[in-house]
Write an enzyme that holds these catalytic residues in place. Structure first.
Site, mmCIF file in Angstrom:
data_model
loop_
_atom_site.group_PDB
_atom_site.id
_atom_site.type_symbol
_atom_site.label_atom_id
_atom_site.label_comp_id
_atom_site.label_asym_id
_atom_site.label_seq_id
_atom_site.Cartn_x
_atom_site.Cartn_y
_atom_site.Cartn_z
ATOM 1 N N ARG A 86 113.710 -22.342 -34.375
ATOM 2 C CA ARG A 86 113.863 -23.461 -35.304
ATOM 3 C C ARG A 86 114.777 -23.116 -36.475
ATOM 4 O O ARG A 86 114.974 -23.953 -37.352
ATOM 5 C CB ARG A 86 112.479 -23.803 -35.841
ATOM 6 C CG ARG A 86 112.155 -25.276 -35.950
ATOM 7 C CD ARG A 86 110.663 -25.338 -36.167
ATOM 8 N NE ARG A 86 110.115 -26.599 -36.460
ATOM 9 C CZ ARG A 86 109.132 -27.163 -35.744
ATOM 10 N NH1 ARG A 86 108.699 -26.586 -34.658
ATOM 11 N NH2 ARG A 86 108.604 -28.277 -36.142
ATOM 12 N N ARG A 125 101.347 -41.117 -34.149
ATOM 13 C CA ARG A 125 100.869 -40.112 -33.186
ATOM 14 C C ARG A 125 99.388 -39.800 -33.417
ATOM 15 O O ARG A 125 98.936 -39.689 -34.549
ATOM 16 C CB ARG A 125 101.677 -38.823 -33.346
ATOM 17 C CG ARG A 125 101.126 -37.658 -32.513
ATOM 18 C CD ARG A 125 102.118 -36.559 -32.292
ATOM 19 N NE ARG A 125 102.534 -35.884 -33.520
ATOM 20 C CZ ARG A 125 103.463 -34.921 -33.559
ATOM 21 N NH1 ARG A 125 104.081 -34.556 -32.452
ATOM 22 N NH2 ARG A 125 103.793 -34.371 -34.695
ATOM 23 N N ARG A 158 97.255 -35.723 -37.194
ATOM 24 C CA ARG A 158 97.601 -34.469 -37.860
ATOM 25 C C ARG A 158 97.909 -34.739 -39.329
ATOM 26 O O ARG A 158 98.554 -35.740 -39.646
ATOM 27 C CB ARG A 158 98.837 -33.844 -37.179
ATOM 28 C CG ARG A 158 98.503 -33.079 -35.923
ATOM 29 C CD ARG A 158 99.709 -32.680 -35.115
ATOM 30 N NE ARG A 158 100.823 -32.123 -35.876
ATOM 31 C CZ ARG A 158 101.958 -31.686 -35.329
ATOM 32 N NH1 ARG A 158 102.111 -31.719 -34.010
ATOM 33 N NH2 ARG A 158 102.927 -31.204 -36.062
HETATM 34 P P1 ADP Z 1 107.305 -33.567 -30.619
HETATM 35 O O1 ADP Z 1 106.512 -32.585 -29.776
HETATM 36 O O2 ADP Z 1 108.774 -33.504 -30.338
HETATM 37 O O3 ADP Z 1 106.993 -33.466 -32.073
HETATM 38 P P2 ADP Z 1 105.589 -35.573 -29.359
HETATM 39 O O4 ADP Z 1 105.738 -35.285 -27.898
HETATM 40 O O5 ADP Z 1 104.312 -35.125 -30.000
HETATM 41 O O6 ADP Z 1 106.879 -35.033 -30.169
HETATM 42 O O7 ADP Z 1 105.785 -37.156 -29.559
HETATM 43 C C1 ADP Z 1 105.642 -37.745 -30.852
HETATM 44 C C2 ADP Z 1 104.977 -39.109 -30.713
HETATM 45 O O8 ADP Z 1 105.886 -40.010 -30.068
HETATM 46 C C3 ADP Z 1 103.697 -39.128 -29.866
HETATM 47 O O9 ADP Z 1 102.809 -40.050 -30.450
HETATM 48 C C4 ADP Z 1 104.166 -39.598 -28.483
HETATM 49 O O10 ADP Z 1 103.151 -40.302 -27.797
HETATM 50 C C5 ADP Z 1 105.336 -40.528 -28.843
HETATM 51 N N1 ADP Z 1 106.445 -40.481 -27.878
HETATM 52 C C6 ADP Z 1 106.932 -39.389 -27.245
HETATM 53 N N2 ADP Z 1 107.988 -39.729 -26.462
HETATM 54 C C7 ADP Z 1 108.164 -41.073 -26.624
HETATM 55 C C8 ADP Z 1 109.102 -42.038 -26.076
HETATM 56 N N3 ADP Z 1 110.066 -41.687 -25.215
HETATM 57 N N4 ADP Z 1 108.983 -43.332 -26.476
HETATM 58 C C9 ADP Z 1 108.010 -43.684 -27.343
HETATM 59 N N5 ADP Z 1 107.113 -42.855 -27.884
HETATM 60 C C10 ADP Z 1 107.180 -41.554 -27.535
HETATM 61 P P1 AMP Z 2 105.327 -28.800 -34.613
HETATM 62 O O1 AMP Z 2 103.996 -28.846 -33.957
HETATM 63 O O2 AMP Z 2 106.387 -28.196 -33.758
HETATM 64 O O3 AMP Z 2 105.727 -30.147 -35.189
HETATM 65 O O4 AMP Z 2 105.183 -27.808 -35.860
HETATM 66 C C1 AMP Z 2 104.265 -28.075 -36.917
HETATM 67 C C2 AMP Z 2 104.584 -27.174 -38.099
HETATM 68 O O5 AMP Z 2 104.396 -25.793 -37.744
HETATM 69 C C3 AMP Z 2 106.025 -27.243 -38.610
HETATM 70 O O6 AMP Z 2 106.227 -28.322 -39.503
HETATM 71 C C4 AMP Z 2 106.170 -25.870 -39.302
HETATM 72 O O7 AMP Z 2 105.537 -25.829 -40.559
HETATM 73 C C5 AMP Z 2 105.376 -24.955 -38.363
HETATM 74 N N1 AMP Z 2 106.241 -24.406 -37.295
HETATM 75 C C6 AMP Z 2 106.192 -24.679 -35.957
HETATM 76 N N2 AMP Z 2 107.125 -23.999 -35.298
HETATM 77 C C7 AMP Z 2 107.807 -23.276 -36.216
HETATM 78 C C8 AMP Z 2 108.915 -22.391 -36.162
HETATM 79 N N3 AMP Z 2 109.525 -22.088 -34.993
HETATM 80 N N4 AMP Z 2 109.364 -21.847 -37.328
HETATM 81 C C9 AMP Z 2 108.757 -22.112 -38.506
HETATM 82 N N5 AMP Z 2 107.720 -22.955 -38.627
HETATM 83 C C10 AMP Z 2 107.238 -23.536 -37.504
#
Ligand code: ADP
Ligand code: AMP
Length: 216
Positions: A86, A125, A158
């Site tokens: 990241r 989400r 979250r």
């Molecule tokens: P990331 O892991 O990249 O942070 P998530 O997979 O947790 O993203 O998805 C974020 C939110 O968007 C979740 O609530 C999920 O259900 C929704 N989501 C994911 N992909 C899509 C899509 N293609 N269209 C609409 N909603 C989506």
């Molecule tokens: P995520 O679940 O990927 O959205 O990550 C949630 C939070 O965890 C982020 O907003 C950061 O605070 C921390 N985090 C996750 N992955 C990383 C990474 N590779 N480097 C630094 N912080 C991270």
């Protein structure tokens, strides 16, 4: 198969990773999930990460690199990285560890979505704290409101999916994470860009087409 899934928070990395690991029998290595598990377990690492995660900033590189390289070594060459690397130091740390092991990533996928779409995705989400599955109150609702389809129990929002933290996470992404794709391009690695502003199943099928082509 060794994969990296890039993209902003809310792009759908976790959602797509669950499908990728099922189809290709890989381990899902999400740095965010690992950090949340450390926090839930009350570990030293979890305590260190807490304030950064709650504010939408990034946990320091030295903590993350050690944690993720350890997880990668256990996954025996079959994994998809989600949320790591990241930052540029993390990408360099990963490169060095792979080089030392004589290994190479097979594909780097980059999920593309614009910020306004992301804000709605993150604030809507809902996540299962037990199995890690993610839902969306409109786009992907659970069968029973507020309950995980797998029977795990209540879904949660979250803390870092609240609107002010979401804005900070997007800022952090643009300032520190977006450059990671440029790092790989500069190394001559091809990036598979995927339009992720489409129906979840359409995104999955675009990803599977790319990965099937790589396997052949
Ligand atoms: P990331 O892991 O990249 O942070 P998530 O997979 O947790 O993203 O998805 C974020 C939110 O968007 C979740 O609530 C999920 O259900 C929704 N989501 C994911 N992909 C899509 C899509 N293609 N269209 C609409 N909603 C989506
Ligand atoms: P995520 O679940 O990927 O959205 O990550 C949630 C939070 O965890 C982020 O907003 C950061 O605070 C921390 N985090 C996750 N992955 C990383 C990474 N590779 N480097 C630094 N912080 C991270």
């Amino acid at each position: 198969m060794r994969l990296i899934l890039c993209g902003p928070p809310g792009a759908g990395k976790g959602t797509q990773c669950k499908r990728i690991v099922d189809k290709y029998a890989l381990t899902h290595l999400s740095s965010g999930d690992i950090l949340r598990a450390e926090r839930a377990g009350g570990t030293e690492l979890g305590r260190k990460a807490q304030s950064y995660m709650d504010s939408g900033g990034l946990v320091p590189d030295d903590v993350i690199i050690g944690m993720m390289i350890g997880a990668i070594q256990k996954a025996a060459g079959r994994y998809v990285l989600d949320g790591f690397p990241r930052t540029l130091p993390q990408a360099e740390g990963l490169d060095k560890a792979l080089q030392e092991a004589g290994e190479k990533v097979d594909a780097i996928l980059n999920l593309l979505v614009d910020d306004p779409v992301i804000e709605n995705r993150l604030t809507g989400r809902r996540s299962c704290p037990q199995c890690g599955r993610v839902y969306h109150i409109e786009n992907l609702p659970p069968k029973v409101e507020g309950q995980c389809d797998q029977g795990c129990g209540r879904l949660v929002q979250r803390d870092d999916d609240k609107p002010d933290v979401v804005r900070n996470r997007l800022k952090t992404y643009h300032e520190q994470t977006e450059a990671v794709v440029g790092f790989y391009k500069a190394k001559g690695r091809s990036i598979i860009n995927v339009d992720a502003d489409r129906d979840i199943d359409e995104v999955t099928s675009a990803i599977f087409d790319e990965l099937d082509a790589i396997k052949r």
